[in-house]
Design a protein around this motif. Structure first.
Motif, PDB file in Angstrom:
ATOM      1  N   PHE A 125       0.833  -1.207   0.000  1.00 20.83           N
ATOM      2  CA  PHE A 125       0.000   0.000   0.000  1.00 20.83           C
ATOM      3  C   PHE A 125       0.867   1.257   0.000  1.00 20.83           C
ATOM      4  N   SER A 289      -3.346   6.958  -3.100  1.00 20.84           N
ATOM      5  CA  SER A 289      -3.873   5.938  -2.200  1.00 20.84           C
ATOM      6  C   SER A 289      -4.844   4.997  -2.900  1.00 20.84           C
ATOM      7  N   LEU A 291      -6.479   2.696  -1.437  1.00 24.58           N
ATOM      8  CA  LEU A 291      -7.628   2.543  -0.541  1.00 24.58           C
ATOM      9  C   LEU A 291      -8.653   3.638  -0.791  1.00 24.58           C
ATOM     10  N   ILE A 536       0.688  -4.101  -4.397  1.00 24.30           N
ATOM     11  CA  ILE A 536      -0.395  -4.761  -3.660  1.00 24.30           C
ATOM     12  C   ILE A 536      -0.689  -6.124  -4.269  1.00 24.30           C
TER      13      ILE A 536
END
Length: 634
Positions: A125, A289, A291, A536
């Motif tokens: 990440f 990011s 996420l 990832i």
């Protein structure tokens, strides 16, 4: 209205059976339309220098390639040497020096192995979101070195160890040695998990960073990538072989402090080599990011969950025009028909206006990133079983070796060196891979590389099943021999007429399984993962390894609680006295689980479609639809 502009579905109604095809066609047509967000990144997955600037033609010729990759191999070799050096020595160190029970020591090391792998998604990440792969490796390899230094101090300074007086093997087995103080164990656990944290940051980035050194636009890219991952795992194997031989030898001759110190020195030297290679490396821009992008897709899809694909309010599927991508460091990804519910995040409605929020409207590339991550999950999930077997072999086969004759002529091989044989089989297989396996398998499969990535993973899982089945057969024979010859109570006494080299069969088989499965998986994840999420994607393999370690601990605890009965004095299958336990039954349980897992893999692999093939089919399908529509429009 322009010729290439998207028309709402109310203008061009299509029958229900063709809805899925129509939605894809709208995306392909909307690719070069005007968009509300504008902007975007034109570099896609173009390599950049360490400052984030695109490489010039002259710089491209001076960077990357095999020379840069070899500097990265050195870092991975040292990291694996430290990882396996700790895995094979830490159980014994906790037992003999810190005076912890053997089961507690084994569980602590399994947890260390599991955490160092399962938390790799954190390193992936950080690399994909903010730091880039180079700086993530640079930071976490330094943390790794700090942890190894702390472990070396624990094995060197007497104040960090319990009193060793009057603590012989008998006292150890009886539990009469002075236990470590709580603060001493706390210190050991802290430095051990600092090391695990460092490994977690390195592992998902090294293979991806090495693969980044090769130009995707070059003619021989596929061949270079295939060879890179084989050489990469060869460096892992060399590190493991050194850990199981040289480090064990140093421990026997010079003590624990020297053994752990050699790991720290090797890690320090590899860090130096890695930094020396800095001018040669090619880099990829971190994509922000992942996420956040995942959350935006989920929120946008939820907000539009009631929107219909047949609504007259639909403008089309949202994407930036031309070759620009909304995701930094990534090329655009073609629309697919999987997970249709997520497509609503990219569904542009008239009510979205000219400047929609990314939490209400996402690009198709963002949505496809999430789809790809979801579609990848079943493949690495099926490798958890292989990692569970590898974890069990590290402890169970060593316990078997303690009861066997480890002499090779006049040479007596230490029991802790036995795990070197899977490494040797891996080294041999990788050496013969291109000269023997690829030509033979190419004749059978017709595949240019001998076998596809998923086929190699499947071969590895099948061979691991054979390995654990053989382990059960041999353990049944070994246990029967021990009882028949009066060794039932002497589980630490080698039987002179039964050679430990019978274990080589299961060791070599699991080594072959590891080569096919892990190398194929790493290459599969790198190629199939989105450009801006490749770290990832690589972390999936490490997470599967960590879950395998945790699963081994959980399975051991379940088996012990179910099969043992203290009141009836019935030992568990995994009794510390291997001759009264039933390791053979446990191996057969693993065999059954492996067969079930292999069937699950075949199902997942059959359903999976490679991205390159999927994009080709989508474009061919869209061309057919466009051609049909052009002929039907008057």
């Amino acid at each position: 209205m322009a010729a290439r502009e998207i028309k709402s579905p109310s203008v061009a109604p299509v029958e229900a059976p063709h809805r899925r095809k129509r939605l894809g066609m709208y995306f392909l047509e909307s690719d070069d339309r005007r968009t509300a967000l504008g902007g975007g990144y034109t570099s896609g997955a173009t390599p950049v220098n360490i400052l984030g600037k695109p490489l010039t033609e002259a710089s491209v010729s001076r960077t990357g390639g095999w020379l840069a990759a070899f500097f990265i191999f050195g870092n991975e070799m040292a990291e694996r040497m430290a990882y396996f050096g700790l895995s094979v020595n830490m159980v014994a160190f906790m037992f003999y020096v810190m005076h912890r029970p053997f089961e507690d020591s084994a569980n602590a090391v399994n947890n260390f192995l599991g955490i160092s792998q399962a938390s790799s998604v954190l390193g992936g990440f950080l690399a994909d979101a903010f730091l880039g792969r180079y700086w993530t490796i640079a930071i976490f390899t330094t943390i790794y070195l700090a942890g190894l230094t702390g472990i070396t101090l624990c094995a060197t300074m007497t104040s960090l160890m319990p009193n060793q007086d009057k603590c012989d093997n008998t006292a150890l087995l009886m539990g009469n040695c002075e236990p470590a103080e709580p603060w001493q164990m706390l210190y050991l656990y802290v430095v051990l998990y600092v090391t695990a944290f460092g490994a977690a940051g390195i592992r998902p980035c090294v293979s991806s960073f090495g693969a980044d050194q090769f130009d995707e636009r070059s003619k021989g890219y596929k061949e270079h990538l295939d060879r890179f991952f084989n050489f990469f795992y060869l460096s892992v194997t060399v590190g493991a072989i050194v850990a199981f031989t040289a480090v064990v030898y140093i421990q026997i001759k010079h003590g624990w402090g020297s053994a752990f110190g050699s790991l720290a020195i090797a890690m320090g030297m590899s860090n130096l080599v890695f930094f020396i290679g800095t001018p040669l490396y090619r880099h990829r821009l971190p994509g922000g990011s992942p996420l956040t992008r995942v959350a935006q897709v989920l929120v946008a899809a939820f907000r539009k969950r009631k929107a219909s694909f047949q609504s007259s309010e639909i403008v089309g599927l949202y994407e930036l025009q031309g070759k620009r991508s909304a995701v930094k460091g990534s090329s655009k990804i073609a629309h697919t028909d999987d997970f249709r519910c997520l497509d609503k995040a990219a569904l542009k409605l008239k009510e979205d206006g000219v400047d929609p929020s990314p939490w209400r409207l996402c690009t198709v590339t963002q949505v496809e990133e999430i789809k790809i991550l979801l579609k990848l999950v079943p493949i690495p999930a099926c490798t958890i079983m292989l990692n569970l077997i590898l974890t069990e072999f590290l402890t169970l086969s060593v316990q078997q070796a303690y009861t066997l004759n480890t002499h090779m002529g006049r040479l007596k091989l230490p029991v802790t060196c036995m795990p070197v044989f899977p490494g040797l089989s891996i080294f041999l297989l990788l050496s013969l891979y291109y000269s023997v396996f690829v030509p033979l398998s190419r004749k059978i499969t017709g595949h240019p590389h001998g076998a596809s990535q998923l086929q190699r993973v499947g071969i590895g899982l099948a061979v691991s099943t054979v390995s654990v089945a053989w382990a059960g057969i041999f353990e049944r024979y070994r246990r029967h021999y021990a009882i028949e010859h009066g060794y039932e109570a002497s589980f630490l006494t080698p039987m002179p007429n039964l050679s430990a080299y019978w274990l080589l069969i299961q060791y070599c088989l699991i080594g072959i399984a590891e080569v096919f499965c892990i190398v194929g998986l790493l290459e599969f994840l790198y190629e199939e993962a989105p450009d801006a999420m490749r770290s990832i994607g690589s972390a999936y393999a490490a997470v599967a390894g960590g879950l395998g370690c945790f699963a081994a601990t959980i399975l051991n605890n379940i088996v012990k609680s179910v099969t043992g009965n203290e009141e009836k004095r019935r030992p568990t299958w995994l009794s510390q006295n291997i001759n009264t336990g039933r390791f053979d039954h446990f191996y057969w349980l693993l065999t059954v689980m492996s067969v079930i897992n292999f069937c699950a893999f075949l199902f997942a692999a059959h359903r999976y479609q490679y991205r390159a093939k999927q994009v080709t089919e989508i474009r061919e399908q869209a061309n057919v639809q466009l051609s049909t529509r052009d002929h039907t429009v008057p």
